[in-house]
Each structure stands twice: as C-alpha cells, then as structure tokens.
Design a protein around this motif. Structure first.
Motif, PDB file in Angstrom:
ATOM      1  N   ALA A 288      18.104 -18.716  30.621  1.00  0.00           N
ATOM      2  CA  ALA A 288      17.768 -17.688  29.476  1.00  0.00           C
ATOM      3  C   ALA A 288      18.111 -18.102  28.202  1.00  0.00           C
ATOM      4  CB  ALA A 288      18.126 -16.228  29.633  1.00  0.00           C
ATOM      5  N   ARG A 289      19.398 -18.770  28.198  1.00  0.00           N
ATOM      6  CA  ARG A 289      19.945 -18.874  26.724  1.00  0.00           C
ATOM      7  C   ARG A 289      19.074 -20.168  26.233  1.00  0.00           C
ATOM      8  NH1 ARG A 289      25.376 -19.892  27.947  1.00  0.00           N
ATOM      9  NH2 ARG A 289      25.549 -17.434  27.665  1.00  0.00           N
ATOM     10  N   VAL A 290      18.801 -21.203  27.044  1.00  0.00           N
ATOM     11  CA  VAL A 290      17.983 -22.298  26.613  1.00  0.00           C
ATOM     12  C   VAL A 290      16.543 -22.372  26.210  1.00  0.00           C
ATOM     13  CG1 VAL A 290      17.688 -23.474  28.640  1.00  0.00           C
ATOM     14  CG2 VAL A 290      18.357 -25.043  26.949  1.00  0.00           C
ATOM     15  N   ILE A 291      15.965 -21.448  27.181  1.00  0.00           N
ATOM     16  CA  ILE A 291      14.741 -21.174  26.964  1.00  0.00           C
ATOM     17  C   ILE A 291      14.361 -20.218  25.561  1.00  0.00           C
ATOM     18  CG2 ILE A 291      12.525 -19.795  28.062  1.00  0.00           C
ATOM     19  CD1 ILE A 291      13.848 -20.802  30.764  1.00  0.00           C
ATOM     20  N   ALA A 292      15.640 -19.233  25.347  1.00  0.00           N
ATOM     21  CA  ALA A 292      15.256 -18.457  24.149  1.00  0.00           C
ATOM     22  C   ALA A 292      14.081 -17.832  23.807  1.00  0.00           C
ATOM     23  CB  ALA A 292      15.887 -19.609  23.024  1.00  0.00           C
ATOM     24  N   GLY A 293      13.792 -17.140  24.747  1.00  0.00           N
ATOM     25  CA  GLY A 293      12.726 -16.415  24.555  1.00  0.00           C
ATOM     26  C   GLY A 293      11.105 -16.755  24.430  1.00  0.00           C
ATOM     27  N   ARG A 294      11.306 -18.430  24.481  1.00  0.00           N
ATOM     28  CA  ARG A 294       9.912 -19.115  24.463  1.00  0.00           C
ATOM     29  C   ARG A 294       9.087 -18.648  25.654  1.00  0.00           C
ATOM     30  NH1 ARG A 294      12.000 -25.136  23.554  1.00  0.00           N
ATOM     31  NH2 ARG A 294      13.427 -24.073  24.700  1.00  0.00           N
ATOM     32  N   SER A 295       9.520 -18.515  26.817  1.00  0.00           N
ATOM     33  CA  SER A 295       8.932 -18.378  28.057  1.00  0.00           C
ATOM     34  C   SER A 295       9.786 -16.997  28.814  1.00  0.00           C
ATOM     35  CB  SER A 295       8.880 -19.327  29.126  1.00  0.00           C
ATOM     36  OG  SER A 295       8.334 -20.624  28.355  1.00  0.00           O
ATOM     37  N   ALA A 296       9.104 -16.370  29.512  1.00  0.00           N
ATOM     38  CA  ALA A 296       9.781 -15.317  30.289  1.00  0.00           C
ATOM     39  C   ALA A 296      10.596 -15.884  31.331  1.00  0.00           C
ATOM     40  CB  ALA A 296       8.851 -14.385  30.769  1.00  0.00           C
ATOM     41  N   VAL A 297      11.794 -15.539  31.904  1.00  0.00           N
ATOM     42  CA  VAL A 297      12.525 -15.906  32.903  1.00  0.00           C
ATOM     43  C   VAL A 297      12.458 -15.038  34.174  1.00  0.00           C
ATOM     44  CG1 VAL A 297      14.845 -16.301  33.838  1.00  0.00           C
ATOM     45  CG2 VAL A 297      14.117 -16.941  31.301  1.00  0.00           C
ATOM     46  N   MET A 298      12.062 -15.654  35.247  1.00  0.00           N
ATOM     47  CA  MET A 298      11.741 -14.889  36.419  1.00  0.00           C
ATOM     48  C   MET A 298      13.256 -15.160  37.345  1.00  0.00           C
ATOM     49  SD  MET A 298       8.826 -14.792  39.260  1.00  0.00           S
ATOM     50  CE  MET A 298       7.524 -14.455  37.910  1.00  0.00           C
ATOM     51  N   ALA A 299      13.730 -14.094  38.120  1.00  0.00           N
ATOM     52  CA  ALA A 299      14.909 -14.545  38.842  1.00  0.00           C
ATOM     53  C   ALA A 299      14.557 -14.120  40.446  1.00  0.00           C
ATOM     54  CB  ALA A 299      16.155 -13.815  38.304  1.00  0.00           C
ATOM     55  N   SER A 300      15.265 -14.935  41.243  1.00  0.00           N
ATOM     56  CA  SER A 300      14.898 -14.431  42.549  1.00  0.00           C
ATOM     57  C   SER A 300      16.190 -14.634  43.513  1.00  0.00           C
ATOM     58  CB  SER A 300      13.697 -15.073  43.364  1.00  0.00           C
ATOM     59  OG  SER A 300      13.903 -16.494  43.186  1.00  0.00           O
ATOM     60  N   GLY A 301      16.159 -14.300  44.691  1.00  0.00           N
ATOM     61  CA  GLY A 301      17.431 -14.349  45.782  1.00  0.00           C
ATOM     62  C   GLY A 301      18.052 -13.245  45.860  1.00  0.00           C
ATOM     63  N   GLY A 302      17.869 -12.540  47.098  1.00  0.00           N
ATOM     64  CA  GLY A 302      18.746 -11.465  47.640  1.00  0.00           C
ATOM     65  C   GLY A 302      18.466 -10.051  46.915  1.00  0.00           C
ATOM     66  N   ILE A 303      17.464  -9.899  46.316  1.00  0.00           N
ATOM     67  CA  ILE A 303      16.985  -8.446  45.649  1.00  0.00           C
ATOM     68  C   ILE A 303      16.548  -7.644  46.692  1.00  0.00           C
ATOM     69  CG2 ILE A 303      15.560  -7.423  43.976  1.00  0.00           C
ATOM     70  CD1 ILE A 303      16.099  -9.972  42.341  1.00  0.00           C
ATOM     71  N   LYS A 304      17.292  -6.577  46.976  1.00  0.00           N
ATOM     72  CA  LYS A 304      16.917  -5.716  47.798  1.00  0.00           C
ATOM     73  C   LYS A 304      16.920  -4.146  47.275  1.00  0.00           C
ATOM     74  CE  LYS A 304      19.254  -8.446  51.428  1.00  0.00           C
ATOM     75  NZ  LYS A 304      20.869  -8.571  51.869  1.00  0.00           N
ATOM     76  N   THR A 305      17.463  -3.848  46.257  1.00  0.00           N
ATOM     77  CA  THR A 305      17.507  -2.662  45.584  1.00  0.00           C
ATOM     78  C   THR A 305      17.165  -2.606  44.227  1.00  0.00           C
ATOM     79  OG1 THR A 305      19.756  -2.729  44.974  1.00  0.00           O
ATOM     80  CG2 THR A 305      19.615  -2.104  47.132  1.00  0.00           C
ATOM     81  N   CYS A 306      17.010  -1.513  43.798  1.00  0.00           N
ATOM     82  CA  CYS A 306      16.560  -1.548  42.154  1.00  0.00           C
ATOM     83  C   CYS A 306      18.050  -2.002  41.421  1.00  0.00           C
ATOM     84  CB  CYS A 306      16.365  -0.236  41.801  1.00  0.00           C
ATOM     85  SG  CYS A 306      15.400   0.099  40.135  1.00  0.00           S
ATOM     86  N   THR A 307      19.094  -1.636  41.949  1.00  0.00           N
ATOM     87  CA  THR A 307      20.297  -2.149  41.116  1.00  0.00           C
ATOM     88  C   THR A 307      20.340  -3.557  41.064  1.00  0.00           C
ATOM     89  OG1 THR A 307      21.358  -0.121  42.139  1.00  0.00           O
ATOM     90  CG2 THR A 307      22.710  -1.664  40.966  1.00  0.00           C
ATOM     91  N   ASP A 308      19.898  -4.246  42.281  1.00  0.00           N
ATOM     92  CA  ASP A 308      19.897  -5.659  42.290  1.00  0.00           C
ATOM     93  C   ASP A 308      18.994  -6.352  41.076  1.00  0.00           C
ATOM     94  OD1 ASP A 308      21.765  -5.879  44.662  1.00  0.00           O
ATOM     95  OD2 ASP A 308      19.926  -5.886  45.994  1.00  0.00           O
ATOM     96  N   ALA A 309      17.915  -5.498  41.112  1.00  0.00           N
ATOM     97  CA  ALA A 309      16.790  -6.039  39.985  1.00  0.00           C
ATOM     98  C   ALA A 309      17.400  -5.840  38.652  1.00  0.00           C
ATOM     99  CB  ALA A 309      15.615  -5.292  40.135  1.00  0.00           C
ATOM    100  N   GLU A 310      18.052  -4.631  38.670  1.00  0.00           N
ATOM    101  CA  GLU A 310      18.697  -4.559  37.001  1.00  0.00           C
ATOM    102  C   GLU A 310      19.800  -5.416  36.896  1.00  0.00           C
ATOM    103  OE1 GLU A 310      17.601   0.215  36.797  1.00  0.00           O
ATOM    104  OE2 GLU A 310      19.897  -0.384  37.678  1.00  0.00           O
ATOM    105  N   GLY A 311      20.424  -5.928  37.949  1.00  0.00           N
ATOM    106  CA  GLY A 311      21.559  -6.821  37.823  1.00  0.00           C
ATOM    107  C   GLY A 311      21.176  -7.918  37.616  1.00  0.00           C
ATOM    108  N   ALA A 312      20.005  -8.549  38.231  1.00  0.00           N
ATOM    109  CA  ALA A 312      19.489  -9.904  37.776  1.00  0.00           C
ATOM    110  C   ALA A 312      18.847  -9.922  36.199  1.00  0.00           C
ATOM    111  CB  ALA A 312      18.380 -10.108  38.784  1.00  0.00           C
TER     112      ALA A 312
END
Ligand code: FMN
Length: 379
Positions: A288-312
């Motif tokens: 996210a730091r290196v991309i600096a808003g030029r593109s969106a960042v998508m994360a994945s891996g072990g997201i099982k709850t809304c709290t996980d999504a917010e954590g990522a």
C-alpha cells in the motif's frame, strides 16, 4: 463501515462494496475449456449474495499452459462460454472480472502432453513429481504475451468489467519474475529489472486490449518462501512499476493475511512448514505504501469474518478477496451482512454427496478440494 462503502477504480468503474469473490478454480470445465453448467451454478449461488465483484477461476490463455481442467480464454471458440460466465456474475449486480493465466512449468502434463511443457527456463518446479520443462524461445515468449492480450480482448467482447492477470502462486507470470524459475540471460531474465519485463509486458498488453475504461488487475505473491526466491523488496519494485501502468488494483495473494504467509510451491498443506521468513511489516502495508493510492490494493488469505476484512483493510487493503470461506458457505456474505456470523458453516460436511449437492460444488471440484489434506476445513 468502510467495508460496505463503494470505491471508484482508476478506470471509472465503481464497486459497490469491498467484498470480492476470490478466483476459485473448480477443475470442472469441459475438455475444450468451456464452462459447465455446474461450475456456473457454483458461481451464481455465491455471487447472489451481493459481492462487489466476482473474480473468475483462472482461464488459460494458451492450451500448452493449462494446469487443470478449467475454463479457457484462448480463442474465439471460448467467447460464448465466457459470455455466459459474465452474465452469471452480473446477475446479482456485482462486477465481473476474468482472471487469466498460463501454467508454465506447472501446466499439467496429462492435459497438454509431457513434451509440450515449456517455461522461462528448463528448471523443474518443487511440486512433488514435477517434470522438467523446456525453455521457451524468444518467439514463444512474445507469442505468450500476445495470447494474454487476446484473452483480455475476448474478456472485453464477452462483457466482463475487467481482467485480472494471475501473476501469483507460481504460475508462468510468477515464474518469469522468480530467480529460481527464470535462469534466462536475454531480455526476459538475468537482473531484477529484466525479470520484471515479462510481467510488465503482459500488464501493458492487457491494459491496451481493455482500453482505459475497463478494470485491469494484477495478482502477486509478495515474496517467495523458498530459499533463493524473490524478496519482498523485489516485489515492491514490481508493484511500483505496475502502478505506473495505471492498473486498477494489485492483489496480494497470501494463505493467511495475518501471518503474511504466501503459498509455497510444493502445496503440501499438511507437511512441514517450509516458510522461514516473516517480514517486519505486513506485505499488504508495504505494498500500500509503495503503490501510494495509484492503484487499489486487494488482500486475501484467511478472511472468515467481517472483523478479518476490517483487519486486512487496517493493514492498507482497499478490497478483500474471500476464497475458502465462500467455498464452504455459499451464503457467507449474506450472513456477514446480517450479522449472523455464528451461523456461518465452518467446514465441509463429512458426506461427499452433501458437499456436492448441498453446497453446489461440482463433483470434480469436491475431489480437488479433498485431494489436499489440511487445505479446506472439514466438519
Ligand atoms: C479451490 C480453490 C481454487 C483456487 N483457484 C485459484 C485460481 O484459479 N486463481 C487464483 O489466483 N487463486 C486461486 N485460489 C486461491 C484463492 O483465490 C485464495 O487466494 C486462497 O484460497 C486464500 O484465500 P482464502 O483463505 O480466503 O481461501 C484457489 C483457492 C481454492 C481454495
């Protein structure tokens, strides 16, 4: 909450919320790479829950790079099947994104013939039983880039909102970037800058084929867990260059977003842990730091709850891709939205018929899921 808020991509397309169905291979297509009804049903049932976008299972761009019995985006004969897939994804109002790939050295010899196995260099993968590929000629490398371009243009004609380049998980684009897999000393290998040439050329070709108004995404493994693999610093450099190509998003592929653990090449999920390196900061934050808003960042891996999504998202992600949780529970997002997370199915049922029929999972996919112990939780 931010997870339910819309986001506008560089291309101008808007995603209604931050939840995305991760690319999920069903291994269930027809031999000719057209989608079967049961794999369309797998997608339809999950997309119906209001995901902002659905990313397809990876579609091969060249027959010789086919790693499983999945869909193709390799020629005009695939167009009507791709149209059906885009329609199914659009039915509930979300965006439809086609993921495209080439298997390189981890293409499946049984599908393509052992002699067809080709890769950046004649180096076998670490997967158990892997065969040694032959090194691609420069003409073949250029041909493969053209096939990525052609696949993107098929996606446009089929009505997709965009394309994701599968640059992760040890497939061909990843292999070109990896000093373990790529021992070339021409334009496509040698230094870090030359190892970036193939991923960047594919990204440029896809962007050109899509034009500026469709979504172009790139999925990346943030570092290689294996000895002598590419580092997080290498991948940050690649993301910096990718972001200059006006990509809409860069997707960080992890097994578990909290543990910063990428998929190892052996894919032995219940074997000894081969990972030896944990970056000081999450790769999501670093990217996210290196991309600096030029593109969106998508994360994945072990997201099982809304709290996980917010954590990522707190780590720097703008979007989250959800895989195994929606395989196991097709209604996952509806339950998250209605705050009924306690009723989310935590694993696949014991009975295989119940998995196939109750969860709309194609029978071949059930076999595929169960073939790797430890990969998917069982009840
Ligand atoms: C059955 C299955 C098929 C997958 N197929 C793909 C694929 O085609 N392309 C891809 O980039 N990732 C694929 N993945 C990886 C997922 O997109 C995701 O990154 C991974 O499962 C980790 O996220 P999760 O913990 O939410 O499952 C697949 C995963 C599973 C479980």
């Amino acid at each position: 909450m931010v997870v339910w808020s819309p986001l506008r991509f560089n291309s101008g397309r808007e995603i209604a919320n931050r939840f995305v169905i991760a690319p999920l291979t069903t291994d269930s297509s027809h031999d000719d790479g057209t989608a079967t009804d049961n794999e369309l049903e797998f997608v339809r049932r999950r997309a119906a829950n209001g995901f902002g976008a659905t990313i397809s299972s990876a579609a091969y761009v060249e027959q010789d790079g086919r790693s499983w019995q999945g869909i193709g985006a390799a020629h005009d004969g695939h167009l009507s099947s791709l149209r059906r897939l885009a329609e199914v994804m659009h039915a509930a109002g979300g965006l439809a994104i086609l993921q495209i790939y080439d298997g390189g050295r981890i293409a499946k010899p049984e599908l393509i013939g052992e002699r067809s196995l080709r890769a950046p260099s004649a180096v076998a993968s670490l997967r158990p039983g892997a065969k040694t590929p032959r090194a691609m000629t420069s003409d073949e490398v250029r041909g493969l880039i053209e096939n990525f371009r052609e696949a993107a243009s098929l996606a446009r004609k089929a009505g997709f909102d965009g394309v994701e380049i599968h640059g992760a998980n040890h497939y061909a684009v990843h292999q070109f970037f990896s000093p373990r897999a790529n021992h070339r000393d021409d334009h496509w290998g040698g230094t870090l800058s030359k190892r970036m040439n193939f991923p960047l050329a594919v990204a440029q070709a896809v962007r050109d084929a899509l034009g500026p108004k469709l979504i172009a995404g790139f999925r990346v493994t943030p570092f290689e867990a294996e000895a002598d693999g590419y580092t997080l610093e290498d991948a940050k450099q690649l993301c910096h260059e990718l972001a200059k190509l006006d990509l809409d998003y860069i997707s960080v592929s992890l097994d578990d977003y909290r543990k910063s653990r990428p998929t190892g090449e052996t894919r032995v999920y219940n074997g000894p842990v081969e990972k030896t390196y944990t970056p000081a900061e999450s790769p999501i934050t670093e990217f996210a730091r290196v991309i600096a808003g030029r593109s969106a960042v998508m994360a994945s891996g072990g997201i099982k709850t809304c709290t996980d999504a917010e954590g990522a998202m707190k780590l720097g992600a703008d979007l989250v891709a959800v895989g195994r949780a929606v395989v196991v529970d097709p209604e996952w997002l509806s339950k998250v939205r209605s705050k009924s997370e306690a009723s989310i199915l935590a694993g696949l049922p014991k009975d295989e018929r119940e998995i196939a029929e109750g969860l709309s999972i194609p029978p071949r996919m059930v076999d595929y899921l169960l073939s790797r112990p430890g990969w998917i939780p069982r009840l």
